[in-house]
Scaffold this active site. Structure first.
Site, PDB file in Angstrom:
ATOM      1  N   GLY A 251       6.305  -0.027  -1.320  1.00  0.00           N
ATOM      2  CA  GLY A 251       6.407  -0.203  -2.769  1.00  0.00           C
ATOM      3  C   GLY A 251       7.797   0.020  -3.321  1.00  0.00           C
ATOM      4  O   GLY A 251       7.983   0.144  -4.532  1.00  0.00           O
TER       5      GLY A 251
ATOM      6  N   ASN B 191      -3.641  -4.896   1.219  1.00  0.00           N
ATOM      7  CA  ASN B 191      -4.110  -3.624   0.661  1.00  0.00           C
ATOM      8  C   ASN B 191      -3.891  -3.697  -0.845  1.00  0.00           C
ATOM      9  O   ASN B 191      -2.759  -3.586  -1.308  1.00  0.00           O
ATOM     10  CB  ASN B 191      -3.309  -2.468   1.268  1.00  0.00           C
ATOM     11  CG  ASN B 191      -3.629  -1.141   0.584  1.00  0.00           C
ATOM     12  OD1 ASN B 191      -4.661  -1.007  -0.068  1.00  0.00           O
ATOM     13  ND2 ASN B 191      -2.745  -0.167   0.730  1.00  0.00           N
ATOM     14  N   TRP B 192      -4.979  -3.868  -1.572  1.00  0.00           N
ATOM     15  CA  TRP B 192      -4.844  -4.022  -3.038  1.00  0.00           C
ATOM     16  C   TRP B 192      -4.643  -2.693  -3.751  1.00  0.00           C
ATOM     17  O   TRP B 192      -4.485  -2.669  -4.964  1.00  0.00           O
ATOM     18  CB  TRP B 192      -6.084  -4.719  -3.594  1.00  0.00           C
ATOM     19  CG  TRP B 192      -6.086  -6.210  -3.393  1.00  0.00           C
ATOM     20  CD1 TRP B 192      -5.133  -6.960  -2.757  1.00  0.00           C
ATOM     21  CD2 TRP B 192      -7.095  -7.129  -3.836  1.00  0.00           C
ATOM     22  NE1 TRP B 192      -5.491  -8.283  -2.791  1.00  0.00           N
ATOM     23  CE2 TRP B 192      -6.687  -8.416  -3.440  1.00  0.00           C
ATOM     24  CE3 TRP B 192      -8.304  -6.984  -4.524  1.00  0.00           C
ATOM     25  CZ2 TRP B 192      -7.444  -9.565  -3.716  1.00  0.00           C
ATOM     26  CZ3 TRP B 192      -9.060  -8.109  -4.793  1.00  0.00           C
ATOM     27  CH2 TRP B 192      -8.627  -9.390  -4.392  1.00  0.00           C
ATOM     28  N   LYS B 193      -4.739  -1.585  -3.032  1.00  0.00           N
ATOM     29  CA  LYS B 193      -4.634  -0.259  -3.658  1.00  0.00           C
ATOM     30  C   LYS B 193      -5.601  -0.199  -4.849  1.00  0.00           C
ATOM     31  O   LYS B 193      -6.678  -0.768  -4.791  1.00  0.00           O
ATOM     32  CB  LYS B 193      -3.192   0.020  -4.076  1.00  0.00           C
ATOM     33  CG  LYS B 193      -2.188  -0.283  -2.951  1.00  0.00           C
ATOM     34  CD  LYS B 193      -0.820   0.201  -3.258  1.00  0.00           C
ATOM     35  CE  LYS B 193       0.146  -0.340  -2.230  1.00  0.00           C
ATOM     36  NZ  LYS B 193       1.140   0.615  -1.824  1.00  0.00           N
TER      37      LYS B 193
ATOM     38  N   GLU C 180       4.001   1.893   8.990  1.00  0.00           N
ATOM     39  CA  GLU C 180       4.457   1.776   7.614  1.00  0.00           C
ATOM     40  C   GLU C 180       5.444   2.904   7.304  1.00  0.00           C
ATOM     41  O   GLU C 180       5.025   4.011   6.944  1.00  0.00           O
ATOM     42  CB  GLU C 180       3.268   1.866   6.650  1.00  0.00           C
ATOM     43  CG  GLU C 180       2.246   0.780   6.854  1.00  0.00           C
ATOM     44  CD  GLU C 180       1.500   0.460   5.563  1.00  0.00           C
ATOM     45  OE1 GLU C 180       1.472  -0.711   5.206  1.00  0.00           O
ATOM     46  OE2 GLU C 180       0.986   1.385   4.920  1.00  0.00           O
TER      47      GLU C 180
ATOM     48  N   GLY D  73       1.001  -4.664   0.553  1.00  0.00           N
ATOM     49  CA  GLY D  73       0.499  -4.065  -0.684  1.00  0.00           C
ATOM     50  C   GLY D  73       0.786  -4.968  -1.874  1.00  0.00           C
ATOM     51  O   GLY D  73       0.098  -5.970  -2.104  1.00  0.00           O
ATOM     52  N   GLY D  74       1.834  -4.657  -2.605  1.00  0.00           N
ATOM     53  CA  GLY D  74       2.163  -5.339  -3.869  1.00  0.00           C
ATOM     54  C   GLY D  74       2.108  -6.860  -3.800  1.00  0.00           C
ATOM     55  O   GLY D  74       1.528  -7.511  -4.678  1.00  0.00           O
TER      56      GLY D  74
ATOM     57  N   HIS E 249      -3.744   5.832   5.264  1.00  0.00           N
ATOM     58  CA  HIS E 249      -2.622   5.249   4.514  1.00  0.00           C
ATOM     59  C   HIS E 249      -1.750   6.388   3.974  1.00  0.00           C
ATOM     60  O   HIS E 249      -2.262   7.443   3.597  1.00  0.00           O
ATOM     61  CB  HIS E 249      -3.155   4.375   3.374  1.00  0.00           C
ATOM     62  CG  HIS E 249      -2.087   3.567   2.722  1.00  0.00           C
ATOM     63  ND1 HIS E 249      -1.241   4.094   1.765  1.00  0.00           N
ATOM     64  CD2 HIS E 249      -1.698   2.282   2.916  1.00  0.00           C
ATOM     65  CE1 HIS E 249      -0.392   3.148   1.393  1.00  0.00           C
ATOM     66  NE2 HIS E 249      -0.635   2.050   2.068  1.00  0.00           N
TER      67      HIS E 249
ATOM     68  N   GLU F  56      -0.458   6.882   1.208  1.00  0.00           N
ATOM     69  CA  GLU F  56      -0.826   7.368  -0.136  1.00  0.00           C
ATOM     70  C   GLU F  56      -2.014   8.321  -0.051  1.00  0.00           C
ATOM     71  O   GLU F  56      -2.124   9.254  -0.846  1.00  0.00           O
ATOM     72  CB  GLU F  56      -1.104   6.175  -1.072  1.00  0.00           C
ATOM     73  CG  GLU F  56       0.199   5.501  -1.478  1.00  0.00           C
ATOM     74  CD  GLU F  56       0.100   4.006  -1.736  1.00  0.00           C
ATOM     75  OE1 GLU F  56      -1.009   3.485  -1.952  1.00  0.00           O
ATOM     76  OE2 GLU F  56       1.155   3.347  -1.716  1.00  0.00           O
TER      77      GLU F  56
ATOM     78  N   SER G 134       6.878  -3.269   1.824  1.00  0.00           N
ATOM     79  CA  SER G 134       7.611  -4.287   1.055  1.00  0.00           C
ATOM     80  C   SER G 134       7.715  -5.632   1.789  1.00  0.00           C
ATOM     81  O   SER G 134       8.754  -6.290   1.741  1.00  0.00           O
ATOM     82  CB  SER G 134       8.995  -3.770   0.657  1.00  0.00           C
ATOM     83  OG  SER G 134       8.869  -2.639  -0.189  1.00  0.00           O
TER      84      SER G 134
HETATM   85  C1  PEP Z   1       0.860  -0.768   1.579  1.00  0.00           C
HETATM   86  O1  PEP Z   1       0.256  -0.498   0.565  1.00  0.00           O
HETATM   87  O2  PEP Z   1       0.354  -0.541   2.686  1.00  0.00           O
HETATM   88  C2  PEP Z   1       2.187  -1.401   1.474  1.00  0.00           C
HETATM   89  C3  PEP Z   1       2.841  -1.673   2.561  1.00  0.00           C
HETATM   90  O3  PEP Z   1       2.651  -1.630   0.195  1.00  0.00           O
HETATM   91  P1  PEP Z   1       3.892  -2.581  -0.211  1.00  0.00           P
HETATM   92  O4  PEP Z   1       3.704  -3.881   0.524  1.00  0.00           O
HETATM   93  O5  PEP Z   1       3.740  -2.744  -1.698  1.00  0.00           O
HETATM   94  O6  PEP Z   1       5.135  -1.877   0.178  1.00  0.00           O
END
Ligand code: PEP
Length: 250
Positions: free
Chosen positions: A174, A10-12, A168, A235-236, A96, A98, A214
């Site tokens: 994040g 997930n590049w956000k 999640e 994500g990150g 998600h 967010e 994470s």
């Molecule tokens: C996400 O955006 O779904 C996520 C899990 O982010 P991160 O890996 O950065 O915690």
């Protein structure tokens, strides 16, 4: 039948089309011979064309990070399931945290989007998870049950066959805090029980439940060692080709 793991990025709201092309130039050779897991990258809408072009004929599928449930109409700023299909997306993230936190996504809109995605033939990755206050108040199980119950409402087992869930915990997204493999596995097991109630044991057994929060090259292996964890939503750590490839190959 063992469930094939799915590792999704997930590049956000990161990367433009040039950066997308650069990413795949570096990433695709690193995973070219990787057949063990399914790999999906979900960039922003404006990168979908570049991403599809770069990955055509490869072992990487492209998904979107959200969609609206209507097919067309006066819905400024929205993207429909048909538009995603026309852009050659195969997957879509729904609900998600967010989107829930900043853009008014609710359990009911998640349900509408899930129905529309399944109807269109997309593979939905539906996100569920508790916030820190809910975990601390001992409400995690209630929250997960409610999110699943409402998301799965009025969807038949036949329609739900492609459904993927991502657990999640919001406090792990994040933040650098990761759920322990044990804690994640417990949540996954509860989600699978809810899926069994809604769709029957057979579908629940074959349904993939990803962990997200994470995930990094350093912790991917221990998370994936849990039988209940069928992949990751990253994500990150998915923004860098080397780092995402290391997670894919855990
Ligand atoms: C996400 O955006 O779904 C996520 C899990 O982010 P991160 O890996 O950065 O915690």
């Amino acid at each position: 039948m063992p469930r094939q793991r799915l590792i999704a990025a997930n590049w956000k709201m990161y990367k433009n089309p040039d950066q997308t092309r650069e990413f795949f130039q570096a990433f695709l050779p690193l995973v070219a011979d990787h057949t063990r897991d399914e790999i999906v990258v979900c960039p922003p809408y404006t990168d979908l064309h570049a991403a599809v072009e770069a990955t055509t004929g490869s072992n990487v599928a492209i998904g979107a990070q959200d969609m609206y449930w209507k097919e067309e109409g006066a819905f400024t700023g929205e993207i429909s399931p048909g538009m995603l299909l026309a852009a050659e997306c195969t997957h879509v993230i729904i609900g998600h945290s967010e989107r829930r936190q900043y853009f008014g996504e609710t359990d009911d809109t998640v349900n509408l989007k899930l129905k529309a995605a399944l109807e269109a033939g997309l593979t939905p990755i539906v996100c569920v998870g508790e916030v820190l206050e809910e975990r601390e108040a001992g409400l995690t199980e209630d929250v997960l049950r409610r999110q699943c119950l409402r998301a799965f409402h009025a969807i038949s087992a036949k329609k739900a066959s492609r459904l993927v869930i991502a657990y999640e915990p919001v406090w792990a997204i994040g933040t650098g805090k990761t759920a322990t493999p044990q804690l994640a596995a417990e949540a996954h097991s509860l989600i699978r029980t809810e899926a069994a109630k809604a769709f029957g044991d057979r579908l629940a057994e074959s349904m993939r439940i990803l962990y997200g929060g994470s995930v990094k090259p350093e912790n991917a292996k221990s998370l994936m060692a849990e039988e209940e964890i069928d992949g990751a939503l990253v994500g990150g750590a998915s923004l860098d080709a080397q780092s995402f490839a290391a997670i894919v190959k855990y």
